[in-house]
Design an enzyme around this catalytic site. Structure first.
Site, short mmCIF file in Angstrom:
data_model
loop_
_atom_site.label_atom_id
_atom_site.label_comp_id
_atom_site.label_asym_id
_atom_site.label_seq_id
_atom_site.Cartn_x
_atom_site.Cartn_y
_atom_site.Cartn_z
N SER A 190 -3.90 -5.65 -1.49
CA SER A 190 -3.17 -4.75 -2.52
C SER A 190 -1.85 -5.42 -2.77
O SER A 190 -1.74 -6.52 -3.14
CB SER A 190 -3.02 -3.34 -1.57
N ASP A 345 0.46 -2.65 -9.16
CA ASP A 345 0.39 -3.75 -8.09
C ASP A 345 -0.61 -4.79 -8.14
O ASP A 345 -1.57 -4.57 -9.10
CB ASP A 345 0.34 -3.03 -6.83
N ASP A 347 -3.59 -5.55 -7.18
CA ASP A 347 -5.18 -5.00 -7.37
C ASP A 347 -5.31 -3.64 -8.26
O ASP A 347 -6.46 -3.12 -8.29
CB ASP A 347 -5.72 -4.87 -6.18
N ASP A 349 -4.68 -0.56 -7.87
CA ASP A 349 -4.86 0.84 -7.29
C ASP A 349 -3.52 1.59 -7.33
O ASP A 349 -3.77 2.88 -7.23
CB ASP A 349 -5.63 0.92 -6.05
#
Length: 655
Positions: A190, A345, A347, A349
């Protein structure tokens, strides 16, 4: 005893090396498959780098309910790890250690997951092979770990779906459901620092694993004895399928249904609404940019941050909740007179924003404020569109975590909706969405994933619960059940529509937020975290958790403690009567209405503190602009004092 074993034993006797570290080093060298392991350990021993060895080996990286997360590049990079020169200056090989995210632990985790899936198939008499969908972000080693994961899974008899390149965490969640995979994996850490990576597991519903699957998978991974395995015969091995444009198109078709007023969005674009979007070197632009194009938004991107780069070179941290991560986006927005900045961010999410206020300045909104604006807009628009009615409002639900602002609860309850609160972690929101789907009559849900969004919405409104939106204060949100995790792509679409709504009314987004506060009450939150890294840090965090549980404060910042809720020791139920699982979290209520929540992070070496305050206007009343201004200043000061008190209290407890 070998020379290395003797030196390790001597270091333990001298107090330089933990006994657990020595044991784990011996285990890795006995069960590992790569010469890099011994070479790296021997180099660190020769240097006397005992702190580094303790950090790498003091424990075996726990495969928790969310999977794995940790360092993939050591504080000290050995010559064996550095290897040949690589793109972006990363080491050739990941960090050696039982407490690191590396080939050893990735292989162990995959073998354990595969073993669980095979057992699950046999137990439930399911036909064919299990299958796993895999996605990865732009971090160092993410592609390498994905290739290894696919190889291990296929060689152990599981079919695999992989994307042609980096893709977002929410798209993986969607794709598990799209291809009817048995499980999903995302290789990502993340918004963690560049030296970290991770391995996050999803089950067949597209949500992160929860019980009973979580414990079953953890047991299989823990039982694994190394990264060596014997592949099944060739004719029993799984097939690896590469997912192409059709998978992206299916996801974007669903994302398009999040927009509730297309004419308004088009009008706002004609009236000059301008967005700056940045993916902060991650995967967000792969889907979010085509979606903004498809919906007709005018937007610019930050060229330097469009480059997929696991170093995240333009920011100190690729976390969109930090002002510094949005600095380039804000500079571009100022230059181009844009209305807002949207950032995702690595990734994709999580999503953060900076919005222009009535003074023309750009200011950051918190995750609580972003989620509340989305909830407010969607509830109002769904009522206006006749989707939410007095007759079905009780079937409509907002789901948020316990540490997320109560403003969203106030919005839900004022309009007759339920507000369900879960533990921290979107897996619990995903679990609720699974519950609502399972509540549909069996014949109605048989082909649920193949139905249109309108059809599934009507089914949920008629027979079950319709999920309006939800999220958590840590910048994660969703607004539909076709993704069972937080969705930065979906949040980009929804928040861009909220911006269009404000534009259509001649308001800034800050004006719109003040309108929400005036109507539903002023709610302010302050989050703080303290970082304690390595073996010593983990011990300090545990000491603090134990201290707060056994000796909660009697008062805080001059206000008496009126009650505590220990979610690790006590049993609580949510508004739907479901038991909330046990978790290390303590809620502390103060006499003056403020509240503090304390919990250790499940993914980072941090202990987190959440502080809350609110002021309500009274039944049937609203705050005036002058009243709201005064309240904001007073409440902000009270939370700053509370945070100062918390930090002093932590120091005293550790002393």
């Amino acid at each position: 005893m070998s020379d290395l074993s003797l030196r390790l034993s001597q270091a333990v006797s001298a107090g330089s090396l933990l006994a657990s570290s020595a044991k784990n080093i011996e285990q890795l060298l006995a069960r590992g498959s790569s010469p890099t392991y011994a070479q790296s350990v021997e180099e660190l021993v020769a240097k006397g780098a005992w702190d580094e060895l303790n950090d790498r080996f003091f424990k075996t990286l726990a495969f928790g309910t969310g999977g794995l997360r940790g360092r993939t590049i050591g504080k000290i990079v050995t010559a064996a790890e550095q290897g040949e020169p690589q793109a972006l200056g990363r080491p050739q090989r990941p960090c050696v250690g039982t407490n690191s995210v590396n080939y050893y632990n990735i292989s162990r985790a995959t073998q354990g997951l595969v073993a669980y899936l095979k057992e699950w198939f046999a137990k439930n008499n399911l036909p064919g092979k299990p299958s796993i969908a895999i996605a990865h972000d732009t971090r160092h080693f993410s592609k390498d770990f994905t290739e290894l994961t696919a190889k291990v899974a296929a060689e152990n008899g599981v079919d695999v779906f992989v994307f042609a390149g980096p893709r977002s965490t929410p798209q993986l969640s969607f794709t598990v459901r799209l291809v009817n995979a048995s499980a999903g994996i995302v290789i990502t850490a993340s918004h963690n620092p560049p030296h970290d990576n991770g391995y996050k597991v999803y089950f067949s519903d597209g949500a992160q694993v929860v019980e009973p699957q979580a414990s079953g998978i953890i047991a299989k991974v823990t039982a694994g004895e190394g990264d060596v395995y014997d592949p099944v015969p060739l004719d029993q091995q799984g097939k690896i399928t590469v997912l192409g444009q059709e998978a992206d198109d299916a996801y974007m078709t669903r994302l398009e249904t999040l927009v509730l007023d297309r004419p308004m969005v088009a009008e706002a674009a004609r009236n000059g609404l301008k967005v700056v979007f940045t993916s902060i070197h991650g995967v967000g632009g792969i889907i979010s940019k085509p979606m903004l194009d498809r919906l007709g938004f005018r937007y610019l991107t930050v060229p330097e941050q469009e480059v997929q780069d696991g170093r995240f070179p333009t920011v100190k941290s690729p976390n969109p909740e930090n002002a510094e991560a949005l600095a380039l986006g804000i500079a571009l927005a100022e230059k181009e007179s844009a209305d807002l900045v949207i950032a995702t961010d690595p990734d994709c999410d999580r999503m953060g924003v900076a919005v222009r206020n009535s003074s023309g300045q750009l200011e950051l909104l918190t995750g609580n404020q972003i989620g509340s604006l989305m909830a407010y807009y969607r509830v109002q628009k769904l009522i206006a569109n006749g989707v939410i009615t007095p007759g079905n409002a009780s079937r409509c639900v907002i789901v948020k975590t316990l540490v997320t602002t109560d403003l969203q609860k106030a919005i839900a309850e004022k309009h007759g909706l339920r507000c369900v609160e879960t533990l921290t972690g979107f897996k619990y929101i995903g679990e609720k969405l699974g519950k609502y789907e399972a509540a549909l009559p069996a014949d109605k849900r048989a082909n649920y994933r193949e139905l249109s969004e309108l059809e599934t919405r009507n089914l949920r409104l008629t027979y079950s619960s319709y999920y309006v939106c939800g999220g958590e204060e840590s910048y994660g949100y969703s607004a539909a059940d076709f993704v069972r995790d937080k969705d930065g792509n979906g949040a980009t679409v929804v928040f861009a529509e909220v911006a269009a709504y404000a534009k259509s009314r001649g308001l800034t987004l800050v004006d719109l937020l003040d309108e929400v506060y005036s109507t539903y009450g002023f709610y302010l939150e302050k989050n703080g975290s303290l970082t304690f890294e390595g073996a010593d840090g983990a011990a300090k965090i545990q000491r603090l958790v134990d201290s707060y549980a056994t000796k909660p404060p009697a008062s805080a910042d001059g206000s008496a403690v009126t009650g505590t809720r220990n979610f690790a020791a006590e049993t609580f139920q949510d508004v739907e009567g479901d038991t909330i699982p046990k978790e290390k979290m303590l809620m502390i209520d103060l006499a003056d209405g403020r509240r503090v929540a304390v919990r250790p992070s499940g993914t980072e070496p941090k202990i987190k503190f959440y502080m809350y305050a609110r002021r309500s206007p009274g039944e049937g009343k609203s705050f005036t602009s002058a009243e709201l201004g005064s309240i904001k200043a007073e409440v902000k000061t009270s939370l700053e004092r509370l945070w100062a008190w918390v930090q002093t209290d932590v120091d005293a407890r550790l002393a």
